[in-house]
Scaffold this active site. Structure first.
Site, PDB file in Angstrom:
ATOM      1  N   ASP A 122       4.227  25.319 -16.875  1.00 52.16           N
ATOM      2  CA  ASP A 122       4.896  26.244 -17.796  1.00 52.16           C
ATOM      3  C   ASP A 122       4.432  25.997 -19.235  1.00 52.16           C
ATOM      4  OD1 ASP A 122       6.578  28.242 -18.588  1.00 52.16           O
ATOM      5  OD2 ASP A 122       8.415  27.064 -18.447  1.00 52.16           O
TER       6      ASP A 122
ATOM      7  N   HIS B 138      -3.475  30.880 -20.480  1.00 48.82           N
ATOM      8  CA  HIS B 138      -3.688  30.730 -19.032  1.00 48.82           C
ATOM      9  C   HIS B 138      -5.069  30.126 -18.765  1.00 48.82           C
ATOM     10  CE1 HIS B 138       0.057  32.707 -18.406  1.00 48.82           C
ATOM     11  NE2 HIS B 138      -0.351  33.912 -18.720  1.00 48.82           N
TER      12      HIS B 138
ATOM     13  N   LEU C 207      -7.495  15.645  -0.377  1.00 50.05           N
ATOM     14  CA  LEU C 207      -6.339  16.179  -1.102  1.00 50.05           C
ATOM     15  C   LEU C 207      -6.155  17.634  -0.682  1.00 50.05           C
ATOM     16  CD1 LEU C 207      -4.243  16.235  -3.539  1.00 50.05           C
ATOM     17  CD2 LEU C 207      -6.158  16.982  -4.953  1.00 50.05           C
TER      18      LEU C 207
HETATM   19  C1  FPP Z   1       3.676  29.847 -16.940  1.00 53.92           C
HETATM   20  O1  FPP Z   1       3.453  29.872 -18.328  1.00 53.92           O
HETATM   21  C2  FPP Z   1       2.422  29.942 -16.226  1.00 53.92           C
HETATM   22  C3  FPP Z   1       2.084  30.942 -15.374  1.00 53.92           C
HETATM   23  C4  FPP Z   1       2.978  32.068 -15.064  1.00 53.92           C
HETATM   24  C5  FPP Z   1       0.760  31.000 -14.743  1.00 53.92           C
HETATM   25  C6  FPP Z   1       0.163  29.702 -14.333  1.00 53.92           C
HETATM   26  C7  FPP Z   1      -1.275  29.916 -14.235  1.00 53.92           C
HETATM   27  C8  FPP Z   1      -2.241  29.098 -14.657  1.00 53.92           C
HETATM   28  C9  FPP Z   1      -2.021  27.738 -15.159  1.00 53.92           C
HETATM   29  C10 FPP Z   1      -3.613  29.629 -14.621  1.00 53.92           C
HETATM   30  C11 FPP Z   1      -4.559  29.015 -13.718  1.00 53.92           C
HETATM   31  C12 FPP Z   1      -4.060  28.648 -12.372  1.00 53.92           C
HETATM   32  C13 FPP Z   1      -4.876  28.230 -11.402  1.00 53.92           C
HETATM   33  C14 FPP Z   1      -4.322  27.771 -10.124  1.00 53.92           C
HETATM   34  C15 FPP Z   1      -6.323  28.212 -11.578  1.00 53.92           C
HETATM   35  P1  FPP Z   1       4.087  31.054 -19.168  1.00 53.92           P
HETATM   36  O2  FPP Z   1       3.063  32.114 -19.303  1.00 53.92           O
HETATM   37  O3  FPP Z   1       5.371  31.514 -18.561  1.00 53.92           O
HETATM   38  O4  FPP Z   1       4.360  30.336 -20.541  1.00 53.92           O
HETATM   39  P2  FPP Z   1       5.509  30.663 -21.593  1.00 53.92           P
HETATM   40  O5  FPP Z   1       6.820  30.348 -20.923  1.00 53.92           O
HETATM   41  O6  FPP Z   1       5.204  29.754 -22.721  1.00 53.92           O
HETATM   42  O7  FPP Z   1       5.370  32.116 -21.961  1.00 53.92           O
END
Ligand code: FPP
Length: 241
Positions: A21, A38, A132
């Site tokens: 997050d 991201h 893994l």
């Molecule tokens: C939450 O942060 C994150 C996500 C909804 C997406 C997670 C995806 C990645 C880390 C990208 C790559 C993943 C892989 C497996 C290659 P948020 O956008 O909700 O953050 P915020 O709460 O600060 O807005």
């Protein structure tokens, strides 16, 4: 489902689950688009996979896209899908070299066809690896997972293959998407939020939590090690004394 057992001091979790997050906040703090967060988040994924591999963690489950995430602006959703596709394509050789087996849980058929194709290719290519297991939770909802399991069980009862009295926690676990994995030993959540956000609600019943204010794009191997060290000091009692 994990059989309750003690946690010898300094032990490494067999299964780590992560709620990644804070990508959006990271990007905002730098005056960047959310997608840049991201993208940096994908680098953190690469680093963590390596770290888990080196530590001897057997399973790493990442909450990469929830059912609720479909409500985000189309440009962000499509950007995330493209990023995922790029990740499983570009990282495939490296994942393979590290002996990582890629798997996915969730309603994968909701994803765009090209993302599904790249994911299926990564899953098939790495199927024999055994160092893994990297489980990507995609279009995942824990409540939907439990409902899906209950529907499957109900169909078995209806078909006369299962007696309702045989339904217990073990049986329900065996109908979840995660049936092939032990329950997570350690849950990491970045960005300081104190909630589960519909992630592995059943499987996290006895899991130790490590919540950090670090935003996911800044999470690196060093902090993974810190989380694992912290876990090594916990005394797990599974409801006993
Ligand atoms: C939450 O942060 C994150 C996500 C909804 C997406 C997670 C995806 C990645 C880390 C990208 C790559 C993943 C892989 C497996 C290659 P948020 O956008 O909700 O953050 P915020 O709460 O600060 O807005």
């Amino acid at each position: 489902m994990t059989t309750p057992s003690s946690n010898p001091p300094g032990s490494v979790p067999r299964h780590i689950a992560i709620i990644m997050d804070g990508n959006g906040r990271w990007a905002r703090s730098k005056g960047l688009e959310r997608l840049s967060g991201h993208e940096r988040g994908a680098e953190a994924v690469r680093d963590c996979v390596k770290g888990c591999r080196e530590l001897g963690v057997e399973y790493l489950t990442l909450y990469a896209f929830s059912t609720e995430n479909w409500q985000r602006p189309k440009s962000e959703v499509m950007g995330l899908m493209a990023l995922l596709e790029r990740f499983v394509t570009k990282e495939l050789a490296e994942l393979n070299a590290q002996g990582v087996r890629v798997e996915a849980i969730g309603h994968i058929t909701d994803l765009p066809e090209s993302t599904q194709k790249a994911l299926r290719h990564a899953i098939e290519t790495t199927a024999q690896n055994n160092k893994l297991t990297l489980v990507l939770a995609l279009s995942y909802s824990s409540r939907v997972e439990i409902v899906d399991a209950i529907q499957e069980i109900a169909r078995e009862v209806q078909a006369g293959k299962l007696d309702p009295s045989a339904i217990d926690a073990e049986l329900l676990s065996r109908h979840l998407y995660t049936r092939a994995y032990p329950d997570p030993d350690l849950l990491i959540r970045t960005s300081g939020e104190m909630r589960l956000s519909n992630f592995l609600l059943w499987q996290l019943s006895y899991t130790e939590f490590y919540i950090t204010p670090t935003l996911w794009p800044d999470f690196r191997k060093e902090e993974l090690l810190q989380a694992v060290r912290d876990f090594g000091k916990r005394q797990r009692r599974f409801g006993g004394i």
